[in-house]
Structures are given as structure tokens and as C-alpha cells.
Design a protein around this motif. Sequence first.
Motif, mmCIF file in Angstrom:
data_model
loop_
_atom_site.group_PDB
_atom_site.id
_atom_site.type_symbol
_atom_site.label_atom_id
_atom_site.label_comp_id
_atom_site.label_asym_id
_atom_site.label_seq_id
_atom_site.Cartn_x
_atom_site.Cartn_y
_atom_site.Cartn_z
ATOM 1 N N ASP A 33 0.828 -1.211 0.000
ATOM 2 C CA ASP A 33 0.000 0.000 0.000
ATOM 3 C C ASP A 33 0.862 1.262 0.000
ATOM 4 N N CYS A 34 1.776 1.311 -0.982
ATOM 5 C CA CYS A 34 2.725 2.414 -1.055
ATOM 6 C C CYS A 34 2.681 3.020 -2.457
ATOM 7 N N VAL A 35 2.218 4.236 -2.527
ATOM 8 C CA VAL A 35 2.171 4.916 -3.813
ATOM 9 C C VAL A 35 3.527 5.561 -4.067
ATOM 10 N N TYR A 36 4.240 5.049 -5.069
ATOM 11 C CA TYR A 36 5.533 5.607 -5.423
ATOM 12 C C TYR A 36 5.822 5.291 -6.878
ATOM 13 N N GLN A 37 6.813 5.961 -7.440
ATOM 14 C CA GLN A 37 7.163 5.799 -8.851
ATOM 15 C C GLN A 37 8.174 4.668 -8.993
ATOM 16 N N ILE A 112 22.835 -1.942 0.474
ATOM 17 C CA ILE A 112 21.410 -1.991 0.179
ATOM 18 C C ILE A 112 20.671 -1.013 1.078
ATOM 19 N N SER A 113 19.485 -0.654 0.632
ATOM 20 C CA SER A 113 18.557 0.119 1.434
ATOM 21 C C SER A 113 17.417 -0.839 1.773
ATOM 22 N N ALA A 114 17.445 -1.375 2.985
ATOM 23 C CA ALA A 114 16.542 -2.462 3.357
ATOM 24 C C ALA A 114 15.349 -1.962 4.160
ATOM 25 N N GLN A 115 14.190 -2.544 3.902
ATOM 26 C CA GLN A 115 13.047 -2.275 4.762
ATOM 27 C C GLN A 115 13.363 -2.867 6.137
ATOM 28 N N GLN A 133 18.027 4.552 11.081
ATOM 29 C CA GLN A 133 16.814 4.252 10.311
ATOM 30 C C GLN A 133 16.304 5.521 9.646
ATOM 31 N N TYR A 134 15.695 5.393 8.469
ATOM 32 C CA TYR A 134 15.143 6.535 7.743
ATOM 33 C C TYR A 134 13.893 6.095 6.996
ATOM 34 N N LEU A 135 13.102 7.068 6.578
ATOM 35 C CA LEU A 135 11.896 6.771 5.804
ATOM 36 C C LEU A 135 12.202 6.876 4.312
ATOM 37 N N GLU A 136 11.769 5.886 3.566
ATOM 38 C CA GLU A 136 11.858 5.909 2.108
ATOM 39 C C GLU A 136 10.477 5.534 1.596
ATOM 40 N N ASP A 137 9.832 6.448 0.889
ATOM 41 C CA ASP A 137 8.461 6.244 0.412
ATOM 42 C C ASP A 137 7.519 5.888 1.560
ATOM 43 N N ILE A 139 8.132 4.217 4.257
ATOM 44 C CA ILE A 139 8.411 2.936 4.895
ATOM 45 C C ILE A 139 9.778 3.018 5.588
ATOM 46 N N PRO A 140 9.874 2.576 6.871
ATOM 47 C CA PRO A 140 11.162 2.602 7.573
ATOM 48 C C PRO A 140 12.198 1.702 6.886
ATOM 49 N N HIS A 141 13.370 2.277 6.615
ATOM 50 C CA HIS A 141 14.484 1.573 5.972
ATOM 51 C C HIS A 141 15.745 1.762 6.793
ATOM 52 N N ILE A 142 16.728 0.913 6.504
ATOM 53 C CA ILE A 142 18.056 1.036 7.097
ATOM 54 C C ILE A 142 19.083 0.676 6.026
ATOM 55 N N ALA A 143 20.192 1.405 5.990
ATOM 56 C CA ALA A 143 21.277 1.057 5.073
ATOM 57 C C ALA A 143 22.001 -0.153 5.647
#
Length: 149
Positions: A33-37, A112-115, A133-137, A139-143
Motif C-alpha cells: 500500500d505504497c504509492v511511489y514511482q 542496500i537500502s533495506a526495509q 533508520q530513515y523513511l523511504e516512500d 516505509i522505515p528503511h536502514i542502510a
Amino acid sequence: MIHITTKTFDQLTTTELYNLLQLRSQVFVVEQDCVYQDLDGKDKKALHVLGIKDQKIVAYTRIFKPGDYFEFSSIGRVVVDNSQRQHKYGYDIMTASINAIKEYYNTTKIKISAQCYLKRFYNNLQFFEIGEQYLEDGIPHIAMIYDKK
């Protein structure tokens, strides 16, 4: 059992391209449920790692050489069809992707940029988190880094 093959963008058939984009959209847009390009202009630079079962793409990643996406080689758009996850094909497609980076790019350092919810999965593959941790689209991600000689 899946058959795994690696192709450049130009080697993909129209059907393979359609099917891998459909799988990515099914999981990353609909299921999460993530609207992204998703079509971000990077597919032409990537090598595409396809996991095929019964003539259907059920697992997929795209890989980049150092400097194309991050400073190091990278793996992205890691996806397994929901109906096939019980077979642990994520490990198969990631192992094939790591090996493809070694073969095609002659390097073992991968970023990688992992969920975040998949951190343990990537830890099992010898990827370890760096930074915060950071948000990408949304969703929480971590390098995460893999550097196994």
C-alpha cells in the motif's frame, strides 16, 4: 525449485519486462500500500536477476555496479511473489544476486537500502546495518553493507 538467470535490460524480452514490472507493482505498490514511482529510470543501467518457476517470474532483484546507485555495488527491488514466499526463494535470489555482483562487477562490497522489518533476513545473508533508520516512500528503511571476501 526456481531457475535463476541474469540479464541486461536489452536482453529482457517484452514479456519478461512486463512480468517483472507487474510483480514489483503487485508487491511494492498494492501489497505494501505504497504509492511511489517504481519506474525510476534506473532499470536500463541495472542487471536484472530473475527467479523463474513454471515459466513465471516469482522472485526478482536488480543489481548495480559501484557508482551507479551507491558508492558500492547494490541490490534493489528485492521481491518474491506472495504465493511463493514459503519456499524461501528470497535467499536463493539474493545469493544469486551477490554472486552476480562478484561475477559481473568483480567486487564483494554491496550496499542496500533495506526495509527495517527485513533486517533479520538480510543479517542471515551477512548484511549488517549502518547508520540510522530513515523513511523511504513512507516505509522505515536502514542502510546495510555486505563485505565478505
